[in-house]
Design an enzyme around this catalytic site. Sequence first.
Site, PDB file in Angstrom:
ATOM      1  N   ASP A  61      -2.552  -6.970  -3.659  1.00  0.00           N
ATOM      2  CA  ASP A  61      -2.475  -6.305  -4.898  1.00  0.00           C
ATOM      3  C   ASP A  61      -3.412  -6.849  -5.712  1.00  0.00           C
ATOM      4  O   ASP A  61      -3.401  -6.554  -7.066  1.00  0.00           O
ATOM      5  CB  ASP A  61      -1.277  -6.083  -5.575  1.00  0.00           C
ATOM      6  CG  ASP A  61      -0.220  -5.267  -4.841  1.00  0.00           C
ATOM      7  OD1 ASP A  61      -0.759  -4.131  -4.345  1.00  0.00           O
ATOM      8  OD2 ASP A  61       0.935  -5.438  -4.496  1.00  0.00           O
ATOM      9  N   ASP A  90      -0.948   2.467  -0.447  1.00  0.00           N
ATOM     10  CA  ASP A  90      -1.278   1.986  -1.941  1.00  0.00           C
ATOM     11  C   ASP A  90      -2.511   1.234  -1.843  1.00  0.00           C
ATOM     12  O   ASP A  90      -3.444   1.002  -2.599  1.00  0.00           O
ATOM     13  CB  ASP A  90      -0.210   1.058  -2.518  1.00  0.00           C
ATOM     14  CG  ASP A  90       1.216   1.734  -2.430  1.00  0.00           C
ATOM     15  OD1 ASP A  90       1.548   2.240  -1.387  1.00  0.00           O
ATOM     16  OD2 ASP A  90       2.083   1.505  -3.108  1.00  0.00           O
TER      17      ASP A  90
END
Length: 398
Positions: free
Chosen positions: A115, A174
Amino acid sequence: MIVSLALVATLLAGCASSPARPQAAEPMAQLIQGQLDFAAKQYRQLAASVPAERMPKTFEDGKLVTSDTEWWTSGFFPGTLWLIYEGTRDPWVRGEAERRTEVLEPRKFFTGNHDIGFIIFDSFGNAYRITGDAKYKAVIDTAAQTATRRYREKIGAIQSWDSSKRFAAPVIIDNLMNLELLLWAADHGGDARLRKIALQHADTTLRNHFRADHSSYHVVDYDPQTGQVRARKTAQGAADESAWARGQGWAVYGYTMLYRFTRDPRYLAQAKGVADFIVNHPNLPADKVPYWDFNAPGIPAALRDASAGAIIASALLELGQYVDGDDRHRYVGAAETMLRSLSAPPYRAEPGANGGFLLQHSVGALPMKSEVDVPLTYADYYFVEALLRYRRWYLNGY
């Protein structure tokens, strides 16, 4: 008068799943400026409640919930501040954006998961784009190199989460969003290896993450030794074979972004395929704000996910730049409906309410009973981004 808890719960559930009344009569220019001005005021309230070294996550049960700067959403608050500043030129907002962005600089070395792109590019990326200050670019360049440490050559992808009892080498949909960090750095003087890794990840995902109808699995688990697919699962969707709404948003946004950097027709075709799956889906409500999963149990009483609507709206607006004719009208028209819906009750908060967040009724991870029917920082981020994209590209028609 005493109202039963059961009745209150019923009313709240109805609010979360009932279609909004689009403000069709309000010109988009007026609507957009009104939402940006509202955002500037709300985020003053939100910022006043967030400790200097923390980041907001949500507002739940009347209380602000914050995170440390390693949490995957930590870049969205400063990123949203930069976007609000871009839309309003409010000097206070810029100052707050600068302060909150600086707090994240140590995360340029973060390797705990994939992330780093969300954390750094949504904050420092917008800061550099808007200001041109070289100090922000230096952080982006370092973070892009850090991101490659999770690249697994045998898989041809960046591993999302560490190995666990459940997954050997998981890659989630994602993860496409983090490729923008690598591609941008490569295009702005960085190592060509960054681009190679990003495109290998995109191609691996293209092969393994999608069904015949262009809907996406959430998690593909790989054998780290052979690179073969072990399983296709979900962590946040209704079922392994369901179409988790936010995951579909990441997919259409991701391949649209990939087309922007490469002009590879395969990526445009994939973006259009996912977009068509979304906008033509029989379970997409009339206000275009999706249920939290396109196959959620209990539709039409299932919860909506404003964050998925905001992500999809922003993606469709960019996709509209790369197509024409009926496709452009369908994609941009759907995005406009989403924005009008998100700009009105029940999704948009009342001034001074919602802890300072802009949007209500998002769903983080319903199977884990985490962040269910609450405001979320990334819902706000993509909502403001979509408003600015519409103003930049479509106010004179499409």
